[in-house]
Design an enzyme around this catalytic site. Structure first.
Site, PDB file in Angstrom:
ATOM      1  N   HIS A 153     -15.465   2.047  -1.666  1.00  0.00           N
ATOM      2  CA  HIS A 153     -14.422   1.129  -1.198  1.00  0.00           C
ATOM      3  C   HIS A 153     -13.391   1.800  -0.313  1.00  0.00           C
ATOM      4  O   HIS A 153     -12.339   1.233  -0.038  1.00  0.00           O
ATOM      5  CB  HIS A 153     -13.727   0.463  -2.393  1.00  0.00           C
ATOM      6  CG  HIS A 153     -14.568  -0.586  -3.063  1.00  0.00           C
ATOM      7  ND1 HIS A 153     -14.085  -1.399  -4.075  1.00  0.00           N
ATOM      8  CD2 HIS A 153     -15.851  -0.958  -2.876  1.00  0.00           C
ATOM      9  CE1 HIS A 153     -15.051  -2.229  -4.471  1.00  0.00           C
ATOM     10  NE2 HIS A 153     -16.123  -1.975  -3.763  1.00  0.00           N
ATOM     11  N   CYS A 155      -8.912   0.266  18.434  1.00  0.00           N
ATOM     12  CA  CYS A 155     -10.009   1.157  18.823  1.00  0.00           C
ATOM     13  C   CYS A 155     -10.928   1.508  17.663  1.00  0.00           C
ATOM     14  O   CYS A 155     -11.951   2.172  17.866  1.00  0.00           O
ATOM     15  CB  CYS A 155      -9.456   2.429  19.463  1.00  0.00           C
ATOM     16  SG  CYS A 155      -8.613   3.546  18.310  1.00  0.00           S
ATOM     17  N   ASN A 173     -13.254   3.487  -6.853  1.00  0.00           N
ATOM     18  CA  ASN A 173     -11.838   3.834  -6.773  1.00  0.00           C
ATOM     19  C   ASN A 173     -11.450   4.321  -5.382  1.00  0.00           C
ATOM     20  O   ASN A 173     -12.223   5.000  -4.704  1.00  0.00           O
ATOM     21  CB  ASN A 173     -11.494   4.890  -7.813  1.00  0.00           C
ATOM     22  CG  ASN A 173     -11.666   4.376  -9.230  1.00  0.00           C
ATOM     23  OD1 ASN A 173     -11.812   3.177  -9.451  1.00  0.00           O
ATOM     24  ND2 ASN A 173     -11.659   5.269 -10.200  1.00  0.00           N
ATOM     25  N   CYS A 183      -1.659   3.777  15.787  1.00  0.00           N
ATOM     26  CA  CYS A 183      -2.724   4.717  16.127  1.00  0.00           C
ATOM     27  C   CYS A 183      -2.268   5.658  17.241  1.00  0.00           C
ATOM     28  O   CYS A 183      -1.816   5.203  18.291  1.00  0.00           O
ATOM     29  CB  CYS A 183      -3.961   3.938  16.570  1.00  0.00           C
ATOM     30  SG  CYS A 183      -5.352   4.967  17.072  1.00  0.00           S
ATOM     31  N   ASP A 201      -8.352   5.930  -4.942  1.00  0.00           N
ATOM     32  CA  ASP A 201      -7.181   6.794  -5.135  1.00  0.00           C
ATOM     33  C   ASP A 201      -7.443   8.278  -4.892  1.00  0.00           C
ATOM     34  O   ASP A 201      -6.522   9.094  -4.966  1.00  0.00           O
ATOM     35  CB  ASP A 201      -6.601   6.608  -6.538  1.00  0.00           C
ATOM     36  CG  ASP A 201      -7.654   6.725  -7.646  1.00  0.00           C
ATOM     37  OD1 ASP A 201      -8.661   7.435  -7.441  1.00  0.00           O
ATOM     38  OD2 ASP A 201      -7.457   6.114  -8.712  1.00  0.00           O
ATOM     39  N   CYS A 228      -3.735   5.266  21.962  1.00  0.00           N
ATOM     40  CA  CYS A 228      -4.096   3.867  21.707  1.00  0.00           C
ATOM     41  C   CYS A 228      -2.882   3.025  21.312  1.00  0.00           C
ATOM     42  O   CYS A 228      -2.654   1.948  21.862  1.00  0.00           O
ATOM     43  CB  CYS A 228      -5.166   3.811  20.626  1.00  0.00           C
ATOM     44  SG  CYS A 228      -5.521   2.154  20.007  1.00  0.00           S
ATOM     45  N   TYR A 267       0.819  -1.213   0.000  1.00  0.00           N
ATOM     46  CA  TYR A 267       0.000   0.000   0.000  1.00  0.00           C
ATOM     47  C   TYR A 267       0.852   1.261   0.000  1.00  0.00           C
ATOM     48  O   TYR A 267       0.429   2.292  -0.543  1.00  0.00           O
ATOM     49  CB  TYR A 267      -0.989  -0.017   1.172  1.00  0.00           C
ATOM     50  CG  TYR A 267      -2.218  -0.819   0.822  1.00  0.00           C
ATOM     51  CD1 TYR A 267      -3.256  -0.247   0.106  1.00  0.00           C
ATOM     52  CD2 TYR A 267      -2.312  -2.159   1.149  1.00  0.00           C
ATOM     53  CE1 TYR A 267      -4.367  -0.987  -0.273  1.00  0.00           C
ATOM     54  CE2 TYR A 267      -3.411  -2.915   0.783  1.00  0.00           C
ATOM     55  CZ  TYR A 267      -4.441  -2.315   0.076  1.00  0.00           C
ATOM     56  OH  TYR A 267      -5.527  -3.051  -0.303  1.00  0.00           O
ATOM     57  N   ARG A 317       1.478   1.963  -3.604  1.00  0.00           N
ATOM     58  CA  ARG A 317       0.296   2.512  -4.260  1.00  0.00           C
ATOM     59  C   ARG A 317       0.062   3.963  -3.852  1.00  0.00           C
ATOM     60  O   ARG A 317      -0.267   4.817  -4.683  1.00  0.00           O
ATOM     61  CB  ARG A 317      -0.938   1.670  -3.917  1.00  0.00           C
ATOM     62  CG  ARG A 317      -0.851   0.230  -4.403  1.00  0.00           C
ATOM     63  CD  ARG A 317      -2.157  -0.503  -4.201  1.00  0.00           C
ATOM     64  NE  ARG A 317      -3.183  -0.004  -5.110  1.00  0.00           N
ATOM     65  CZ  ARG A 317      -4.480  -0.192  -4.940  1.00  0.00           C
ATOM     66  NH1 ARG A 317      -4.928  -0.838  -3.883  1.00  0.00           N
ATOM     67  NH2 ARG A 317      -5.350   0.274  -5.812  1.00  0.00           N
ATOM     68  N   CYS A 357      -7.761   1.860  12.914  1.00  0.00           N
ATOM     69  CA  CYS A 357      -7.040   1.155  13.973  1.00  0.00           C
ATOM     70  C   CYS A 357      -7.692  -0.201  14.242  1.00  0.00           C
ATOM     71  O   CYS A 357      -8.920  -0.305  14.348  1.00  0.00           O
ATOM     72  CB  CYS A 357      -7.037   2.001  15.244  1.00  0.00           C
ATOM     73  SG  CYS A 357      -6.228   1.191  16.647  1.00  0.00           S
TER      74      CYS A 357
END
Length: 222
Positions: free
Chosen positions: A125, A136, A108, A174, A110, A179, A69, A72, A133
Site C-alpha cells: 500500500h 509529472c 502497513n 514537486c 508506516d 515541475c 497525513y 500520521r 506528483c
C-alpha cells in the site's frame, strides 16, 4: 507443506518452520496496535479516516488531507518498532544466515518493518514517507518533518480544531526538474489499484514459498 487447517500444536509448528526454506510473513495494521500510532479506524477531527484517504477527498480539499497525513507522519516518526516488528526482522536475519529466505508482505504504510531491520519487504500500500506528483508522476522518499513549512504545527486530531485552509501553492510541491506540481502521499487510496509489479512479485513469492505466516489484518491502512 502449506496447510490451511488451524492448529495450536506448537511442536508441529516448530518442526514445520525448521523444515521451511522459503517463508512469507503477511502483516497488517494489527501489528502496529502497540505502537500508539494513529489508527486508520475511527475519526480524525469529525471525519472518518476512511473518508479522507481517497482521491476525491484530496481533489476537494488537499489542505485537509495533507493535515491528516502530516499528523500520521509525525506520530510514526516518533514511534519505535514494537517487539512484533523486531521479532520478524530478527527471524529474517537468523534464517538468512542459514541460507533460508524470509519475505515480508505488508499492508502497513508506516515503514516500521524497515526501521526494525526487515530487508526483504513488499509494501503493498505504499509509504507515508513517499510522495507522488500529480503533474509529472515522479515519486521520491521524503522524511522532512514537516514536509512543508505551511504544515508546521498543523494536523491536530481534536474534533474542535478548525481546518488550516492552507493555500494549494503552499502545500508540498514537486521539485523534480522544476515541475512544481502538487504532491500527494504515495499510498494506495480507496478505489485505487495496487501496483501491478508489486502484485506480480507478491504472487510469485506466495507461489514459491513453503510456509506462509499471517499476522492479523483487521482493516485498511491507507
Amino acid at each position: 507443506m502449506l496447510t490451511s487447517q488451524p492448529s495450536t500444536d506448537l511442536s508441529a509448528f516448530r518442526q514445520l518452520l525448521s523444515q521451511s526454506k522459503d517463508i512469507v510473513i503477511i502483516t497488517g495494521p494489527g501489528l502496529s496496535s502497540d505502537n500508539e500510532t494513529p489508527s486508520f479506524a475511527g475519526f480524525w477531527r469529525k471525519w472518518q479516516a476512511q473518508d479522507l484517504a481517497n482521491p476525491h477527498a484530496f481533489a476537494k480539499n488537499p489542505s485537509r488531507i495533507w493535515e491528516f497525513y502530516h499528523h500520521r507522519r509525525q506520530a510514526v516518526l516518533t514511534a519505535d518498532p514494537n517487539p512484533c516488528y523486531q521479532a520478524i526482522a530478527q527471524c529474517e536475519e537468523v534464517l538468512s544466515k542459514q541460507e533460508r529466505k524470509v519475505t515480508v508482505i505488508t499492508e502497513n504504510v508506516d515503514e516500521l518493518h524497515r526501521r526494525a531491520g526487515s530487508q526483504n519487504l513488499l509494501e503493498m500500500h505504499g509509504s507515508l514517507f513517499r510522495t507522488r506528483c500529480l503533474e509529472c508522476y515522479y515519486e521520491e522518499d521524503n522524511y522532512n518533518n514537516p514536509i512543508c513549512p505551511a504544515l508546521e504545527g498543523k494536523g491536530l486530531p481534536d474534533r474542535n480544531t478548525e481546518d488550516a485552509l492552507i493555500l494549494e501553492e503552499d502545500l508540498p510541491r514537486c521539485d523534480h526538474l522544476g515541475c512544481n506540481g502538487l504532491l500527494r502521499p504515495a499510498v494506495v487510496w480507496t478505489g485505487e489499484p495496487l501496483d501491478h509489479d508489486l502484485l506480480r512479485c507478491a504472487n510469485d513469492v506466495l507461489n514459491n514459498c513453503d510456509l506462509c505466516l499471517v499476522v492479523p489484518l483487521p482493516g485498511p491502512v491507507c
